[in-house]
Design a protein around this motif. Structure first.
Motif, PDB file in Angstrom:
ATOM      1  N   LEU A  37      91.037  -8.858 -97.648  1.00  0.00           N
ATOM      2  CA  LEU A  37      91.905  -9.324 -98.729  1.00  0.00           C
ATOM      3  C   LEU A  37      92.261 -10.781 -98.473  1.00  0.00           C
ATOM      4  O   LEU A  37      92.462 -11.186 -97.328  1.00  0.00           O
ATOM      5  CB  LEU A  37      93.186  -8.486 -98.800  1.00  0.00           C
ATOM      6  CG  LEU A  37      93.026  -6.993 -99.075  1.00  0.00           C
ATOM      7  CD1 LEU A  37      94.373  -6.294 -98.971  1.00  0.00           C
ATOM      8  CD2 LEU A  37      92.423  -6.768-100.455  1.00  0.00           C
ATOM      9  N   GLU A  38      92.373 -11.559 -99.517  1.00  0.00           N
ATOM     10  CA  GLU A  38      92.761 -12.966 -99.395  1.00  0.00           C
ATOM     11  C   GLU A  38      94.154 -13.166 -99.984  1.00  0.00           C
ATOM     12  O   GLU A  38      94.414 -12.813-101.143  1.00  0.00           O
ATOM     13  CB  GLU A  38      91.762 -13.864-100.106  1.00  0.00           C
ATOM     14  CG  GLU A  38      90.423 -13.939 -99.403  1.00  0.00           C
ATOM     15  CD  GLU A  38      89.519 -15.002-100.003  1.00  0.00           C
ATOM     16  OE1 GLU A  38      89.713 -15.339-101.190  1.00  0.00           O
ATOM     17  OE2 GLU A  38      88.623 -15.491 -99.286  1.00  0.00           O
ATOM     18  N   PHE A  39      95.036 -13.724 -99.169  1.00  0.00           N
ATOM     19  CA  PHE A  39      96.420 -13.956 -99.573  1.00  0.00           C
ATOM     20  C   PHE A  39      96.729 -15.453 -99.540  1.00  0.00           C
ATOM     21  O   PHE A  39      96.319 -16.157 -98.609  1.00  0.00           O
ATOM     22  CB  PHE A  39      97.389 -13.268 -98.610  1.00  0.00           C
ATOM     23  CG  PHE A  39      97.367 -11.776 -98.665  1.00  0.00           C
ATOM     24  CD1 PHE A  39      98.299 -11.075 -99.414  1.00  0.00           C
ATOM     25  CD2 PHE A  39      96.416 -11.055 -97.951  1.00  0.00           C
ATOM     26  CE1 PHE A  39      98.285  -9.689 -99.458  1.00  0.00           C
ATOM     27  CE2 PHE A  39      96.394  -9.671 -97.987  1.00  0.00           C
ATOM     28  CZ  PHE A  39      97.333  -8.984 -98.745  1.00  0.00           C
ATOM     29  N   LEU A 147     100.065   3.123 -98.967  1.00  0.00           N
ATOM     30  CA  LEU A 147      99.941   2.889 -97.532  1.00  0.00           C
ATOM     31  C   LEU A 147      99.127   3.984 -96.846  1.00  0.00           C
ATOM     32  O   LEU A 147      98.477   3.730 -95.834  1.00  0.00           O
ATOM     33  CB  LEU A 147     101.332   2.819 -96.887  1.00  0.00           C
ATOM     34  CG  LEU A 147     102.130   1.528 -97.054  1.00  0.00           C
ATOM     35  CD1 LEU A 147     103.491   1.684 -96.395  1.00  0.00           C
ATOM     36  CD2 LEU A 147     101.378   0.344 -96.467  1.00  0.00           C
ATOM     37  N   ALA A 148      99.163   5.174 -97.403  1.00  0.00           N
ATOM     38  CA  ALA A 148      98.476   6.303 -96.770  1.00  0.00           C
ATOM     39  C   ALA A 148      96.989   6.049 -96.610  1.00  0.00           C
ATOM     40  O   ALA A 148      96.359   6.566 -95.678  1.00  0.00           O
ATOM     41  CB  ALA A 148      98.707   7.572 -97.587  1.00  0.00           C
ATOM     42  N   HIS A 149      96.402   5.259 -97.501  1.00  0.00           N
ATOM     43  CA  HIS A 149      94.965   5.006 -97.445  1.00  0.00           C
ATOM     44  C   HIS A 149      94.634   3.592 -96.970  1.00  0.00           C
ATOM     45  O   HIS A 149      93.472   3.181 -97.021  1.00  0.00           O
ATOM     46  CB  HIS A 149      94.336   5.248 -98.819  1.00  0.00           C
ATOM     47  CG  HIS A 149      94.426   6.671 -99.270  1.00  0.00           C
ATOM     48  ND1 HIS A 149      95.443   7.132-100.079  1.00  0.00           N
ATOM     49  CD2 HIS A 149      93.642   7.748 -98.997  1.00  0.00           C
ATOM     50  CE1 HIS A 149      95.273   8.422-100.299  1.00  0.00           C
ATOM     51  NE2 HIS A 149      94.200   8.823 -99.651  1.00  0.00           N
ATOM     52  N   LEU A 150      95.634   2.851 -96.508  1.00  0.00           N
ATOM     53  CA  LEU A 150      95.403   1.496 -96.012  1.00  0.00           C
ATOM     54  C   LEU A 150      95.032   1.557 -94.532  1.00  0.00           C
ATOM     55  O   LEU A 150      95.752   2.165 -93.731  1.00  0.00           O
ATOM     56  CB  LEU A 150      96.664   0.644 -96.199  1.00  0.00           C
ATOM     57  CG  LEU A 150      96.517  -0.858 -95.929  1.00  0.00           C
ATOM     58  CD1 LEU A 150      95.634  -1.505 -96.986  1.00  0.00           C
ATOM     59  CD2 LEU A 150      97.894  -1.522 -95.914  1.00  0.00           C
ATOM     60  N   HIS A 151      93.908   0.950 -94.169  1.00  0.00           N
ATOM     61  CA  HIS A 151      93.474   0.964 -92.772  1.00  0.00           C
ATOM     62  C   HIS A 151      94.534   0.297 -91.894  1.00  0.00           C
ATOM     63  O   HIS A 151      95.115  -0.724 -92.264  1.00  0.00           O
ATOM     64  CB  HIS A 151      92.137   0.227 -92.637  1.00  0.00           C
ATOM     65  CG  HIS A 151      91.429   0.477 -91.352  1.00  0.00           C
ATOM     66  ND1 HIS A 151      91.850  -0.053 -90.150  1.00  0.00           N
ATOM     67  CD2 HIS A 151      90.314   1.226 -91.064  1.00  0.00           C
ATOM     68  CE1 HIS A 151      91.029   0.322 -89.178  1.00  0.00           C
ATOM     69  NE2 HIS A 151      90.095   1.110 -89.713  1.00  0.00           N
ATOM     70  N   LYS A 152      94.782   0.885 -90.713  1.00  0.00           N
ATOM     71  CA  LYS A 152      95.854   0.369 -89.863  1.00  0.00           C
ATOM     72  C   LYS A 152      95.603  -1.058 -89.394  1.00  0.00           C
ATOM     73  O   LYS A 152      96.553  -1.825 -89.180  1.00  0.00           O
ATOM     74  CB  LYS A 152      96.076   1.288 -88.653  1.00  0.00           C
ATOM     75  CG  LYS A 152      94.884   1.396 -87.717  1.00  0.00           C
ATOM     76  CD  LYS A 152      95.199   2.343 -86.566  1.00  0.00           C
ATOM     77  CE  LYS A 152      94.039   2.450 -85.592  1.00  0.00           C
ATOM     78  NZ  LYS A 152      94.334   3.355 -84.464  1.00  0.00           N
ATOM     79  N   ASP A 153      94.327  -1.439 -89.224  1.00  0.00           N
ATOM     80  CA  ASP A 153      94.040  -2.816 -88.811  1.00  0.00           C
ATOM     81  C   ASP A 153      94.332  -3.805 -89.939  1.00  0.00           C
ATOM     82  O   ASP A 153      94.818  -4.916 -89.693  1.00  0.00           O
ATOM     83  CB  ASP A 153      92.578  -2.951 -88.387  1.00  0.00           C
ATOM     84  CG  ASP A 153      92.284  -2.235 -87.081  1.00  0.00           C
ATOM     85  OD1 ASP A 153      93.250  -1.922 -86.352  1.00  0.00           O
ATOM     86  OD2 ASP A 153      91.103  -1.981 -86.784  1.00  0.00           O
ATOM     87  N   LEU A 154      94.047  -3.401 -91.159  1.00  0.00           N
ATOM     88  CA  LEU A 154      94.373  -4.245 -92.307  1.00  0.00           C
ATOM     89  C   LEU A 154      95.881  -4.334 -92.469  1.00  0.00           C
ATOM     90  O   LEU A 154      96.432  -5.395 -92.745  1.00  0.00           O
ATOM     91  CB  LEU A 154      93.719  -3.686 -93.576  1.00  0.00           C
ATOM     92  CG  LEU A 154      93.946  -4.466 -94.870  1.00  0.00           C
ATOM     93  CD1 LEU A 154      93.538  -5.923 -94.734  1.00  0.00           C
ATOM     94  CD2 LEU A 154      93.194  -3.802 -96.026  1.00  0.00           C
ATOM     95  N   TRP A 155      96.557  -3.202 -92.290  1.00  0.00           N
ATOM     96  CA  TRP A 155      98.029  -3.171 -92.321  1.00  0.00           C
ATOM     97  C   TRP A 155      98.602  -4.155 -91.306  1.00  0.00           C
ATOM     98  O   TRP A 155      99.523  -4.921 -91.611  1.00  0.00           O
ATOM     99  CB  TRP A 155      98.500  -1.747 -92.032  1.00  0.00           C
ATOM    100  CG  TRP A 155      99.989  -1.555 -91.947  1.00  0.00           C
ATOM    101  CD1 TRP A 155     100.832  -1.214 -92.961  1.00  0.00           C
ATOM    102  CD2 TRP A 155     100.803  -1.654 -90.776  1.00  0.00           C
ATOM    103  NE1 TRP A 155     102.131  -1.110 -92.499  1.00  0.00           N
ATOM    104  CE2 TRP A 155     102.135  -1.384 -91.151  1.00  0.00           C
ATOM    105  CE3 TRP A 155     100.537  -1.969 -89.436  1.00  0.00           C
ATOM    106  CZ2 TRP A 155     103.199  -1.399 -90.251  1.00  0.00           C
ATOM    107  CZ3 TRP A 155     101.601  -1.990 -88.529  1.00  0.00           C
ATOM    108  CH2 TRP A 155     102.906  -1.708 -88.942  1.00  0.00           C
ATOM    109  N   ALA A 156      98.050  -4.144 -90.099  1.00  0.00           N
ATOM    110  CA  ALA A 156      98.546  -5.017 -89.032  1.00  0.00           C
ATOM    111  C   ALA A 156      98.335  -6.492 -89.373  1.00  0.00           C
ATOM    112  O   ALA A 156      99.195  -7.336 -89.094  1.00  0.00           O
ATOM    113  CB  ALA A 156      97.869  -4.682 -87.706  1.00  0.00           C
ATOM    114  N   ASP A 157      97.192  -6.816 -89.975  1.00  0.00           N
ATOM    115  CA  ASP A 157      96.921  -8.208 -90.352  1.00  0.00           C
ATOM    116  C   ASP A 157      97.890  -8.698 -91.419  1.00  0.00           C
ATOM    117  O   ASP A 157      98.386  -9.829 -91.369  1.00  0.00           O
ATOM    118  CB  ASP A 157      95.485  -8.345 -90.869  1.00  0.00           C
ATOM    119  CG  ASP A 157      94.469  -8.504 -89.756  1.00  0.00           C
ATOM    120  OD1 ASP A 157      94.883  -8.493 -88.575  1.00  0.00           O
ATOM    121  OD2 ASP A 157      93.267  -8.628 -90.052  1.00  0.00           O
ATOM    122  N   ILE A 158      98.153  -7.846 -92.405  1.00  0.00           N
ATOM    123  CA  ILE A 158      99.083  -8.236 -93.477  1.00  0.00           C
ATOM    124  C   ILE A 158     100.503  -8.376 -92.920  1.00  0.00           C
ATOM    125  O   ILE A 158     101.238  -9.289 -93.289  1.00  0.00           O
ATOM    126  CB  ILE A 158      99.041  -7.211 -94.622  1.00  0.00           C
ATOM    127  CG1 ILE A 158      97.641  -7.132 -95.215  1.00  0.00           C
ATOM    128  CG2 ILE A 158     100.046  -7.584 -95.713  1.00  0.00           C
ATOM    129  CD1 ILE A 158      97.448  -6.006 -96.219  1.00  0.00           C
TER     130      ILE A 158
END
Length: 203
Positions: A37-39, A147-158
């Motif tokens: 994702l690009e923010f 959030l249930a389907h968001l990968h934990k590594d992506l969660w951590a980056d965000i």
């Protein structure tokens, strides 16, 4: 590999700026496994993001609970409130206590453990809220809540991006342009944007 891009200009209302905002840098979160994702990097949280975090965090009563426990310890142990607060604060964080303070803390093991769990739960809610806030506001997905389907590594980056934005809010910002500097700027370009002077372009 999925890359979702967002235009930062679409995420904020059209305002008659005298000095146009700096075009934000873009930061990628995630990897080939999680999707990317690009923010936009805005140098702080928006009002909407801050409100989402506040509303979804379920309150901030940890300090109140800490004070209540400290007052109880103060009264029962006949010590000063500052000494009691120091004991509770260090015990919750598993920090080293003096022998005397450690003995006092041992008498309140259950209460301190409960307060530690409360801090953890409150922190988890705030972290999740920060991730949701950035996705909703910066990717223009106002109803997103998955959030249930968001990968934990992506969660951590965000979450890391959210933390960096909070840190950036504490960094001194550039001074606004003076009236004379504004008058010297070129006319609006074809996109309707007022060019930013080189003094601010890299700030």
């Amino acid at each position: 590999m999925l890359i979702l891009r967002t235009n930062a200009a679409e995420c904020m209302a059209s305002l008659p700026f005298v000095q146009a905002p700096k075009e934000p840098e873009i930061r990628r979160c995630g990897n080939e496994q999680t999707g990317i994702l690009e923010f936009p990097v805005l140098g702080g949280l928006t009002v909407g993001e801050a409100q989402i975090i506040e509303n979804m965090s379920g309150g901030h009563d940890s300090l109140e609970k800490t004070a209540q426990l400290a007052q109880s310890i103060q009264q029962k142990e006949k010590i000063t409130l500052m000494e009691a607060i120091d004991i509770v604060d260090k015990a919750v964080q598993h920090l080293v206590l003096s022998p005397k303070s450690a003995k006092i803390a041992e008498r309140y093991t259950d209460a301190i453990a409960a307060l530690r769990r409360h801090f953890y739960e409150e922190g988890s809610k705030k972290n999740n809220a920060a991730v949701i806030a950035l996705i909703r506001c910066r990717l223009n997905l106002p109803d997103w809540d998955d959030l249930a389907h968001l990968h934990k590594d992506l969660w951590a980056d965000i979450l890391k991006l959210a933390g960096d934005e909070l840190t950036a809010e504490e960094t001194p910002k550039s001074e606004p342009l003076t009236e004379d500097q504004i008058k010297k700027q070129p006319a609006e370009n074809k996109n309707g944007k007022v060019p930013i002077t080189s003094e601010f372009a890299g700030s």
